[in-house]
Write a protein that holds these residues in place. Sequence first.
Motif, PDB file in Angstrom:
ATOM      1  N   HIS A 155       0.815  -1.214   0.000  1.00 58.40           N
ATOM      2  CA  HIS A 155       0.000   0.000   0.000  1.00 58.40           C
ATOM      3  C   HIS A 155       0.850   1.266   0.000  1.00 58.40           C
ATOM      4  O   HIS A 155       0.414   2.304  -0.514  1.00 58.40           O
ATOM      5  CB  HIS A 155      -0.925   0.017   1.221  1.00 58.40           C
ATOM      6  CG  HIS A 155      -2.128  -0.858   1.083  1.00 58.40           C
ATOM      7  ND1 HIS A 155      -3.400  -0.382   0.871  1.00 58.40           N
ATOM      8  CD2 HIS A 155      -2.250  -2.208   1.127  1.00 58.40           C
ATOM      9  CE1 HIS A 155      -4.250  -1.382   0.793  1.00 58.40           C
ATOM     10  NE2 HIS A 155      -3.581  -2.514   0.949  1.00 58.40           N
ATOM     11  N   LYS A 156       2.028   1.207   0.557  1.00 60.34           N
ATOM     12  CA  LYS A 156       2.847   2.402   0.756  1.00 60.34           C
ATOM     13  C   LYS A 156       3.835   2.666  -0.380  1.00 60.34           C
ATOM     14  O   LYS A 156       4.210   3.820  -0.622  1.00 60.34           O
ATOM     15  CB  LYS A 156       3.619   2.288   2.074  1.00 60.34           C
ATOM     16  CG  LYS A 156       2.734   2.146   3.312  1.00 60.34           C
ATOM     17  CD  LYS A 156       1.814   3.340   3.488  1.00 60.34           C
ATOM     18  CE  LYS A 156       1.009   3.225   4.769  1.00 60.34           C
ATOM     19  NZ  LYS A 156       0.064   4.365   4.944  1.00 60.34           N
ATOM     20  N   PRO A 210       4.573   2.938  -4.214  1.00 55.20           N
ATOM     21  CA  PRO A 210       3.748   3.124  -5.420  1.00 55.20           C
ATOM     22  C   PRO A 210       3.815   1.961  -6.410  1.00 55.20           C
ATOM     23  O   PRO A 210       2.776   1.552  -6.946  1.00 55.20           O
ATOM     24  CB  PRO A 210       4.310   4.416  -6.026  1.00 55.20           C
ATOM     25  CG  PRO A 210       4.813   5.190  -4.846  1.00 55.20           C
ATOM     26  CD  PRO A 210       5.377   4.147  -3.912  1.00 55.20           C
ATOM     27  N   TRP A 229       1.809  -0.871  -5.013  1.00 51.55           N
ATOM     28  CA  TRP A 229       0.384  -0.544  -4.980  1.00 51.55           C
ATOM     29  C   TRP A 229      -0.255  -0.699  -6.358  1.00 51.55           C
ATOM     30  O   TRP A 229      -1.404  -1.109  -6.478  1.00 51.55           O
ATOM     31  CB  TRP A 229       0.176   0.868  -4.442  1.00 51.55           C
ATOM     32  CG  TRP A 229      -1.237   1.365  -4.551  1.00 51.55           C
ATOM     33  CD1 TRP A 229      -1.682   2.451  -5.242  1.00 51.55           C
ATOM     34  CD2 TRP A 229      -2.415   0.788  -3.941  1.00 51.55           C
ATOM     35  NE1 TRP A 229      -3.046   2.593  -5.114  1.00 51.55           N
ATOM     36  CE2 TRP A 229      -3.512   1.583  -4.314  1.00 51.55           C
ATOM     37  CE3 TRP A 229      -2.626  -0.324  -3.119  1.00 51.55           C
ATOM     38  CZ2 TRP A 229      -4.812   1.305  -3.897  1.00 51.55           C
ATOM     39  CZ3 TRP A 229      -3.931  -0.610  -2.710  1.00 51.55           C
ATOM     40  CH2 TRP A 229      -4.996   0.199  -3.095  1.00 51.55           C
ATOM     41  N   ARG A 230       0.481  -0.383  -7.411  1.00 49.55           N
ATOM     42  CA  ARG A 230      -0.051  -0.539  -8.770  1.00 49.55           C
ATOM     43  C   ARG A 230      -0.498  -1.977  -9.010  1.00 49.55           C
ATOM     44  O   ARG A 230      -1.486  -2.226  -9.703  1.00 49.55           O
ATOM     45  CB  ARG A 230       1.001  -0.140  -9.804  1.00 49.55           C
ATOM     46  CG  ARG A 230       1.345   1.334  -9.825  1.00 49.55           C
ATOM     47  CD  ARG A 230       2.512   1.596 -10.759  1.00 49.55           C
ATOM     48  NE  ARG A 230       2.101   1.526 -12.148  1.00 49.55           N
ATOM     49  CZ  ARG A 230       1.677   2.559 -12.867  1.00 49.55           C
ATOM     50  NH1 ARG A 230       1.599   3.760 -12.307  1.00 49.55           N
ATOM     51  NH2 ARG A 230       1.331   2.415 -14.119  1.00 49.55           N
ATOM     52  N   ARG A 282      -0.900   4.491 -16.949  1.00 49.71           N
ATOM     53  CA  ARG A 282      -0.785   5.609 -16.025  1.00 49.71           C
ATOM     54  C   ARG A 282      -2.071   5.736 -15.213  1.00 49.71           C
ATOM     55  O   ARG A 282      -3.172   5.703 -15.754  1.00 49.71           O
ATOM     56  CB  ARG A 282      -0.532   6.897 -16.800  1.00 49.71           C
ATOM     57  CG  ARG A 282      -0.306   8.119 -15.917  1.00 49.71           C
ATOM     58  CD  ARG A 282       0.077   9.322 -16.759  1.00 49.71           C
ATOM     59  NE  ARG A 282       0.264  10.504 -15.916  1.00 49.71           N
ATOM     60  CZ  ARG A 282      -0.708  11.343 -15.584  1.00 49.71           C
ATOM     61  NH1 ARG A 282      -1.941  11.145 -16.051  1.00 49.71           N
ATOM     62  NH2 ARG A 282      -0.479  12.384 -14.818  1.00 49.71           N
ATOM     63  N   GLU A 301      -4.337   8.873  -8.850  1.00 46.92           N
ATOM     64  CA  GLU A 301      -4.919   8.528  -7.565  1.00 46.92           C
ATOM     65  C   GLU A 301      -5.978   9.566  -7.178  1.00 46.92           C
ATOM     66  O   GLU A 301      -5.718  10.768  -7.206  1.00 46.92           O
ATOM     67  CB  GLU A 301      -3.843   8.462  -6.480  1.00 46.92           C
ATOM     68  CG  GLU A 301      -2.829   7.343  -6.686  1.00 46.92           C
ATOM     69  CD  GLU A 301      -3.445   5.960  -6.547  1.00 46.92           C
ATOM     70  OE1 GLU A 301      -4.400   5.813  -5.751  1.00 46.92           O
ATOM     71  OE2 GLU A 301      -2.980   5.035  -7.232  1.00 46.92           O
ATOM     72  N   LYS A 358      -3.487  -2.931  -6.264  1.00 46.95           N
ATOM     73  CA  LYS A 358      -4.768  -2.253  -6.459  1.00 46.95           C
ATOM     74  C   LYS A 358      -5.821  -3.144  -7.136  1.00 46.95           C
ATOM     75  O   LYS A 358      -7.004  -3.079  -6.761  1.00 46.95           O
ATOM     76  CB  LYS A 358      -4.577  -0.962  -7.263  1.00 46.95           C
ATOM     77  CG  LYS A 358      -5.856  -0.160  -7.417  1.00 46.95           C
ATOM     78  CD  LYS A 358      -5.672   1.025  -8.347  1.00 46.95           C
ATOM     79  CE  LYS A 358      -4.890   2.127  -7.703  1.00 46.95           C
ATOM     80  NZ  LYS A 358      -4.843   3.341  -8.573  1.00 46.95           N
TER      81      LYS A 358
END
Length: 289
Positions: free
Chosen positions: A115-116, A118, A121-122, A268, A271, A125
């Motif tokens: 989560h922290k 990037p 997280w991609r 791309r 957020e 998600k």
Amino acid sequence: MARTVDPMRRELPRWLNAVLIVGTVATVAVMELRRPLRKEREGKLRRNGRNAAFALIAAATVALAEKPAVVPLAHHVQKKGLGAVKLLGLPPWAEVALSVLLLDYMLFIWHVLTHKIPLLWRFHKPHHVDLDLDASTALRFHFGELLLSVPWRAAQVRLIGVSPFALAMWQTLTLMAILFHHSNVRLPHRVERRLCHLIVTPRMHGIHHSVVRGETDSNWSTIFSWPDHLHRTLKLNVLQDSVTIGVAGFQDPAQLTLGKTLGMPFVRQVEVEGPKREVLPVPPTVLAV
């Protein structure tokens, strides 16, 4: 003279593993039909088909990338006596128990990192954009996230000193746990109020899947809830009827087809700041209804 086989180098019998997993799936499926916790927002057949596709790709990724790297490492660790738990000289049952606890804690750390950071997280998600939360969501992990997790899994095994038996035990318990805590099951409040102080429960993990950022950034645990207690990231005081599942900016089912979700990490992304919520006048560790 027959050669003695180290029991810690064995894995769980396939029949036992199958009974535990199939039994969990069947129990959760029946309970979801009889006592649903949340109303569904998307067609179950379409969602389940999409999540089943994710699960098949994930299973192939684990079989081809993780298992060939991690299982031989666990055998090497056991044979050479490597890792932290081996230094303690514990009896086998205690070594397995401690290994499972430490594996679960390192998975807690990995979950926070997904989560922290990037990049992570991609790939994480796609798990969170599911508009509903049920047992099928437990199997919905992007193959890219699983590939990225292989070095972390190897580090878990090497640093802790995880035997093949402890690794197999943890993997089975983890799968049972995520099927349970992702499930759309309404447990009696008094039962879940007690359970969530020991293990992760459906209401507890449902809060983690909220579109509200302050709620997503809580309840990171997988099997046992003690890591959230330890790090003060436990949040239970959220009314379940007020929880919107998913990710802000991805609330349209048309955005969440199989192809678009699998391709999500490679395009791309902007957020979107999620909504905020007023804090309830009860402590964070008190389970709301």
